[in-house]
Each structure stands twice: as C-alpha cells, then as structure tokens.
Design an enzyme around this catalytic site. Structure first.
Site, PDB file in Angstrom:
ATOM      1  N   MET A   1       1.052  -1.084  -0.143  1.00 11.42           N
ATOM      2  CA  MET A   1      -0.431  -0.125   0.294  1.00 11.42           C
ATOM      3  C   MET A   1       0.815   1.476  -0.047  1.00 11.42           C
ATOM      4  O   MET A   1       0.627   2.175  -0.961  1.00 11.42           O
ATOM      5  CB  MET A   1      -0.700  -0.096   1.113  1.00 11.42           C
TER       6      MET A   1
ATOM      7  N   GLN B   1      14.167   0.427  46.150  1.00 11.45           N
ATOM      8  CA  GLN B   1      12.309   0.429  45.933  1.00 11.45           C
ATOM      9  C   GLN B   1      11.852   0.109  44.856  1.00 11.45           C
ATOM     10  O   GLN B   1      10.802  -0.073  44.089  1.00 11.45           O
ATOM     11  CB  GLN B   1      12.230   1.535  47.149  1.00 11.45           C
TER      12      GLN B   1
ATOM     13  N   GLY C   1       1.373   7.261   3.386  1.00  7.21           N
ATOM     14  CA  GLY C   1       1.489   6.263   3.686  1.00  7.21           C
ATOM     15  C   GLY C   1       0.069   5.957   4.751  1.00  7.21           C
ATOM     16  O   GLY C   1      -1.036   5.279   4.063  1.00  7.21           O
TER      17      GLY C   1
ATOM     18  N   GLY D   1       5.561   9.215  -1.215  1.00  5.72           N
ATOM     19  CA  GLY D   1       4.823   9.775  -1.001  1.00  5.72           C
ATOM     20  C   GLY D   1       3.371   9.722  -0.118  1.00  5.72           C
ATOM     21  O   GLY D   1       3.454  10.682   0.471  1.00  5.72           O
TER      22      GLY D   1
ATOM     23  N   GLU E   1      -6.034  -6.710  11.214  1.00  2.71           N
ATOM     24  CA  GLU E   1      -4.811  -6.763  11.333  1.00  2.71           C
ATOM     25  C   GLU E   1      -3.591  -6.867  12.388  1.00  2.71           C
ATOM     26  O   GLU E   1      -2.817  -6.667  13.034  1.00  2.71           O
ATOM     27  CB  GLU E   1      -4.073  -6.294  10.234  1.00  2.71           C
ATOM     28  N   ARG E   2      -4.737  -5.311  12.993  1.00  2.00           N
ATOM     29  CA  ARG E   2      -4.180  -4.117  13.696  1.00  2.00           C
ATOM     30  C   ARG E   2      -4.322  -5.424  15.257  1.00  2.00           C
ATOM     31  O   ARG E   2      -3.463  -5.351  16.578  1.00  2.00           O
ATOM     32  CB  ARG E   2      -5.067  -3.713  14.833  1.00  2.00           C
TER      33      ARG E   2
ATOM     34  N   ILE F   1       7.989  -2.393   1.624  1.00  2.00           N
ATOM     35  CA  ILE F   1       6.889  -3.379   1.582  1.00  2.00           C
ATOM     36  C   ILE F   1       7.800  -4.465   2.483  1.00  2.00           C
ATOM     37  O   ILE F   1       9.293  -4.773   1.799  1.00  2.00           O
ATOM     38  CB  ILE F   1       6.242  -3.946   0.145  1.00  2.00           C
TER      39      ILE F   1
ATOM     40  N   LEU G   1      16.587  -0.332  33.477  1.00  2.00           N
ATOM     41  CA  LEU G   1      17.081  -1.369  34.949  1.00  2.00           C
ATOM     42  C   LEU G   1      18.285  -2.396  34.169  1.00  2.00           C
ATOM     43  O   LEU G   1      19.018  -3.047  35.609  1.00  2.00           O
ATOM     44  CB  LEU G   1      15.559  -2.297  34.968  1.00  2.00           C
TER      45      LEU G   1
HETATM   46  C1  LIG Z   1       9.325  -1.895   9.248  1.00  2.00           C
HETATM   47  C2  LIG Z   1       8.085  -1.506   8.481  1.00  2.00           C
HETATM   48  C3  LIG Z   1       6.873  -2.520   7.808  1.00  2.00           C
HETATM   49  C4  LIG Z   1       6.514  -2.023   6.805  1.00  2.00           C
HETATM   50  N1  LIG Z   1       5.518  -3.296   6.060  1.00  2.00           N
HETATM   51  C5  LIG Z   1       4.878  -2.097   5.343  1.00  2.00           C
HETATM   52  C6  LIG Z   1       4.034  -3.242   4.535  1.00  2.00           C
HETATM   53  O1  LIG Z   1       4.113  -4.465   4.260  1.00  2.00           O
HETATM   54  N2  LIG Z   1       3.129  -2.980   3.094  1.00  2.00           N
HETATM   55  C7  LIG Z   1       2.698  -1.715   3.247  1.00  2.00           C
HETATM   56  O2  LIG Z   1       2.105  -1.038   2.322  1.00  2.00           O
HETATM   57  N3  LIG Z   1       3.241  -0.650   3.949  1.00  2.00           N
HETATM   58  C8  LIG Z   1       4.554  -1.229   5.251  1.00  2.00           C
HETATM   59  N4  LIG Z   1       4.773  -0.605   5.812  1.00  2.00           N
HETATM   60  C9  LIG Z   1       4.768   1.104   6.055  1.00  2.00           C
HETATM   61  C10 LIG Z   1       3.663   1.128   7.395  1.00  2.00           C
HETATM   62  O3  LIG Z   1       2.281   0.862   7.192  1.00  2.00           O
HETATM   63  C11 LIG Z   1       3.652   3.481   7.257  1.00  2.00           C
HETATM   64  O4  LIG Z   1       5.263   3.118   7.437  1.00  2.00           O
HETATM   65  C12 LIG Z   1       2.913   3.526   8.335  1.00  2.00           C
HETATM   66  O5  LIG Z   1       1.472   3.768   7.603  1.00  2.00           O
HETATM   67  C13 LIG Z   1       2.856   5.380   8.535  1.00  2.00           C
HETATM   68  O6  LIG Z   1       3.094   6.133   7.065  1.00  2.00           O
HETATM   69  P1  LIG Z   1       3.730   7.053   6.475  1.00  2.00           P
HETATM   70  O7  LIG Z   1       5.047   6.085   6.692  1.00  2.00           O
HETATM   71  O8  LIG Z   1       3.342   7.378   5.440  1.00  2.00           O
HETATM   72  O9  LIG Z   1       4.080   8.519   7.557  1.00  2.00           O
HETATM   73  P2  LIG Z   1       3.135   9.352   7.195  1.00  2.00           P
HETATM   74  O10 LIG Z   1       1.605   9.042   7.054  1.00  2.00           O
HETATM   75  O11 LIG Z   1       3.816  10.658   6.464  1.00  2.00           O
HETATM   76  O12 LIG Z   1       3.202  10.149   8.680  1.00  2.00           O
HETATM   77  C14 LIG Z   1       3.853  10.720   9.121  1.00  2.00           C
HETATM   78  C15 LIG Z   1       3.685  11.541  10.638  1.00  2.00           C
HETATM   79  O13 LIG Z   1       2.418  12.564  10.506  1.00  2.00           O
HETATM   80  C16 LIG Z   1       1.216  11.885  11.487  1.00  2.00           C
HETATM   81  N5  LIG Z   1       0.574  11.586  11.022  1.00  2.00           N
HETATM   82  C17 LIG Z   1      -0.213  11.397   9.482  1.00  2.00           C
HETATM   83  N6  LIG Z   1      -1.900  11.645   8.971  1.00  2.00           N
HETATM   84  C18 LIG Z   1      -2.176  12.343  10.585  1.00  2.00           C
HETATM   85  C19 LIG Z   1      -3.307  12.945  10.425  1.00  2.00           C
HETATM   86  N7  LIG Z   1      -4.479  12.482  10.017  1.00  2.00           N
HETATM   87  N8  LIG Z   1      -3.923  13.174  11.963  1.00  2.00           N
HETATM   88  C20 LIG Z   1      -2.968  13.625  12.788  1.00  2.00           C
HETATM   89  N9  LIG Z   1      -1.079  13.398  12.705  1.00  2.00           N
HETATM   90  C21 LIG Z   1      -1.307  12.601  11.334  1.00  2.00           C
HETATM   91  C22 LIG Z   1       1.518   9.893  11.455  1.00  2.00           C
HETATM   92  O14 LIG Z   1       0.803   9.578  12.560  1.00  2.00           O
HETATM   93  C23 LIG Z   1       3.600   9.925  11.954  1.00  2.00           C
HETATM   94  O15 LIG Z   1       3.643  10.651  13.126  1.00  2.00           O
HETATM   95  C24 LIG Z   1       5.958  -0.572   6.784  1.00  2.00           C
HETATM   96  C25 LIG Z   1       6.475   0.217   7.220  1.00  2.00           C
HETATM   97  C26 LIG Z   1       8.151  -0.344   8.386  1.00  2.00           C
HETATM   98  C27 LIG Z   1       8.859   0.768   8.326  1.00  2.00           C
END
Ligand SMILES: Cc1cc2nc3c(=O)[nH]c(=O)nc-3n(C[C@H](O)[C@H](O)[C@H](O)COP(=O)(O)OP(=O)(O)OC[C@H]3O[C@@H](n4cnc5c(N)ncnc54)[C@H](O)[C@@H]3O)c2cc1C
Length: 395
Positions: free
Chosen positions: A142, A295, A148, A146, A258-259, A174, A353
């Site tokens: 997904m 403690q 996520g 640009g 998933e979550r 990914i 710790l």
């Molecule tokens: C080890 C790893 C494995 C992964 N595996 C997969 C995978 O298999 N497939 C896949 O598709 N993706 C995968 N991901 C991607 C992951 O799901 C995304 O990194 C994640 O969803 C966040 O998207 P982003 O990195 O683009 O952050 P962004 O969306 O750019 O967010 C950056 C910051 O802005 C904040 N933010 C964004 N929108 C809002 C809002 N509306 N309100 C408040 N705060 C906001 C976010 O919370 C975050 O703190 C993986 C990532 C990692 C690092």
C-alpha cells in the site's frame, strides 16, 4: 516480611488465562519447536543479510504453521479460528529468537486473508495451493514514497489495456518485498480518492517489475522491508481482487484483525521483556543486594507488570470478540495504539534496569528495544488509531 528476606517469588508475569484450549497450546509448542530447529541456527546470518532464506516458508508450510487458514481443498489447514494466529504471534513475540519469523506471521495474519476472502474460484485455484505450500511468498503493498497513512494519496496507476492493466509506480516499506512472488498491490484505477482504488495481484516475475533497496532499519534486522517498482508492468485484469474500484474497501475490511494481531503480539512482547527483566534484577547486584530489592526497581516492575496484565485481559477479550464477530474497527484501533505505546514504554524502562548491558546488542533487551519502536508506526500510526477511536465517538 522485610524487604531483604529470602522468599520464593514467582517470575510469572502472565496471570491465568482462559482464552486458549489444549489444541492451541499444542500449536504454541509446535511453533516453539519449529523456531528452535529451523530458525535459531540461522538467526545471526539472517540479521546480517537482512532477510530470511526462501526455504523458511516451505519448511513452515510443511510444519503446518504457514497457511493454516487456507481451505483444505487448496492445500491449507482449513482453520477459521484466529486464536491459532494469535498464539503463534504470541509465542514469537514473547520468546523472540529472530525477527525473520515475522514474514511468516505477516503472511498468515495479514496477507493470506486477501487471497482467501477476496478471490474468485479461478484465482483460488491459481494461487492458494502454492501459497499453502510456501512456494508462493506473498506481500501487500500500500505505502508509497509520497503516502502512507493517507491511502487516498496512492499514485501507482493501473491503466486498462484490453484484458490487462499497465501498472506504473513505486511502493516502499514492503515487508517480504525481497522474497515475494505475489504482491497484493493497491493501485489507482480512477480519479475518486477512495472509489478509484483497486487491488491487483502482481507476480514479481512480470517484465517491468523490479525490487529496489532492502531498507536498513533501526530494528527487525532479519525481516526484509523493501522498495519495489513497476515500470509499465502488464497484469491481467483477471488478477483484480474484487471488482475494479473496490480496493479501499478490500484494504479496510481486514484491518481490525491486522491491528489486533499487532496488539496481541505487543502485549506478549511486553510480557517476555518483563519476564527476562525480572530474572535480571534478581541476579544483578549493586550496593550488596540484588537491584530488584531497591524500592525503585520493585515499583517499576510492579507498575509495568500490573499495566501489562490489564492490557492482557483487554486483548484476550478482543480476541474472543473477533471470534464471535463483535470486534469493531474502533476497538482494534484503540487496542493497537494502547498496547504498542505500552510496549515501547516497557522496553525502555526495562532497558534502563539493565544498566550498560542494556545497550549492548548481545543482550536480548537491546534488540527488543530496536524491534519495539516500529510497532507504534506500522499497521497504522498511533495518531491515526486515535483518529479512528475519536471519530467513532462522534468527534
Ligand atoms: C518495518 C516496516 C514494515 C512495513 N510493512 C509494510 C507493508 O508490508 N506494506 C505496506 O504497504 N506498508 C508497510 N509499512 C509502511 C507503514 O504502514 C507506514 O510507514 C505507516 O502506515 C505510516 O505511513 P508513513 O510512513 O507514510 O507516515 P506518514 O503518513 O507520512 O505520517 C508521518 C507522521 O504524521 C502523522 N500523521 C499523518 N496523518 C495524520 C493525521 N491525520 N493526524 C495526525 N497525525 C497524522 C503520523 O501519525 C506520523 O506521526 C511498513 C513500515 C515499516 C517501517
């Protein structure tokens, strides 16, 4: 009883549970035995190479710990009981040996449901037997460079050309990206932010598909996380999952499960970290006594164990409700952010710790610290989870 008296103290962090039955516990033992036999001997090498060997998937399938939710007629285990997924995730999280096993759990909990639930009969016959045998490794794509959190920002395009789509774009982060044979890919087939998204299964052997960098991460060193690129990849329209334009709904329909799987693993990880820390503070001496007798240490451990037991109780309830179909997206989002933030907090305090040893990677706690950090980000960030909970409250 004085603070310095000697007494038998339980190292058991997890209280009694009623979620699982004997068959689940047997499955947990199978997973543990598999990890000892097939994963532990290769753990350091996988960490260095940044990915696991492909044979891990076929071995896992042979052992019955990959693809057990795939119907038996397609070569799987035919189970629709998510407690098997949960207990496997718990075992891997509580007694971590290598993050390389994450790719198997990810396949079971997150990717395979796309193939079992959104496919037609022809697609099932084409893909499920290979996935069930561990011969077709799967991934879901997904995230893009640009975008996520904001799926409406997906730009990878799929343009219709006769019976095919031509796919152009890039994905990032990914999981399983280096080993994957089939990638469930979110693509843009129309203008509408949500109704213009579709899911296409893209075979990685297709001309125009390429794997980019295997990303160098803070933790999860044996689990590959990669860039992938599509340059005019021709994909049959018969590889669409569900109708064209239904991609957004396909993506969100499985999000609660998933979550919850991330949340259940986070609680188990916290339990494991606390069990190991409890042993450490009983053995490590300072000022003539085990550091566990200070403690501050006692309060820290008591505070964390109590908090994690409260979470465990909530997550077990969520797992029951997933089973009876009453778990909501808001419940799962709340569970995900609460337990992962707690895990990050617990692992930092437990590292403290351990003193200086906590910062040394040959100690498990240092690796736990590295591996924990991503959990509040992937699968939906804490902020997005709070948005879901808040909106569910009518805000
Ligand atoms: C080890 C790893 C494995 C992964 N595996 C997969 C995978 O298999 N497939 C896949 O598709 N993706 C995968 N991901 C991607 C992951 O799901 C995304 O990194 C994640 O969803 C966040 O998207 P982003 O990195 O683009 O952050 P962004 O969306 O750019 O967010 C950056 C910051 O802005 C904040 N933010 C964004 N929108 C809002 C809002 N509306 N309100 C408040 N705060 C906001 C976010 O919370 C975050 O703190 C993986 C990532 C990692 C690092």
């Amino acid at each position: 009883m004085t603070a310095t008296s000697t007494r038998a103290v339980s190292t058991e962090v997890v209280g009694p549970r009623s979620l699982y039955e004997e068959e689940h516990e047997q499955f947990r033992a199978m997973v543990a035995a598999f990890v000892e036999q097939h994963a532990r001997p290769h753990a350091e090498r996988w960490d260095q190479e940044g990915k696991v060997d492909r044979w891990l998937f076929t071995k896992a399938a042979e052992a019955g710990i990959l693809g057990f939710s795939i119907p038996e007629e397609h070569g799987g285990g035919g189970s629709d009981d998510f407690r098997f997924n949960a207990i496997m995730g718990e075992e891997l999280a509580r007694n971590p040996v290598t993050s390389g096993m994450a790719g198997i759990a990810l396949s079971n909990d997150i990717v395979i449901p796309y193939f079992t639930d959104l496919t037609d009969d022809d697609q099932k016959a084409r893909w499920l037997p290979g996935i069930a045998a561990g011969e077709l490794i799967v991934a879901v794509a997904m995230s893009e460079p640009g975008t996520g959190s904001d799926l409406a920002g997906i730009r990878t395009s799929a343009v219709r050309d006769g019976d095919d789509f031509i796919v152009t774009g890039s994905k990032i982060f990914i999981s399983n990206g280096q080993n994957a044979d089939l990638v469930v890919t979110a693509v843009r087939t129309g203008e509408d932010p949500h109704r213009g998204l579709s899911l296409l299964v893209i075979p990685t052997g297709s001309p125009g598909f390429s794997r980019g960098r295997k990303l160098d991460k803070v933790g999860l060193h044996a689990q590959d996380t990669s860039e992938i690129h599509f340059q005019g990849v021709r994909v049959p329209a018969a590889n669409l999952l569900g109708p064209e334009g239904s991609g957004f709904f396909g993506l969100v329909r499985n999000l609660a499960q998933e979550r919850l799987s991330i949340a259940a693993a986070a609680v188990a990880s916290s339990e494991g970290v606390l069990e190991r820390t409890l042993r450490y503070v009983k053995d490590r001496y300072a000022f003539g006594q085990p550091i566990g007798r200070f403690q501050n240490t006692r309060f820290e451990i008591a505070d964390m164990v109590t908090a994690v037991r409260v979470s465990r109780s909530y997550i077990d309830d969520c797992l029951r409700r997933l089973g009876d179909g009453t778990l909501t997206a808001e419940d799962a989002a709340g569970a995900k952010y609460w337990t992962t933030e707690q895990y990050v907090d617990v692992v930092g305090r437990c590292l403290q710790l351990h003193g200086g040893y906590g910062y040394i990677r040959e100690f498990r706690i240092a690796r736990d610290y590295e591996d924990a950090r991503i959990t509040t980000i992937y699968g939906g960030t804490t902020e997005i989870m709070k948005e879901i909970v808040g909106r569910g409250l009518g805000l």
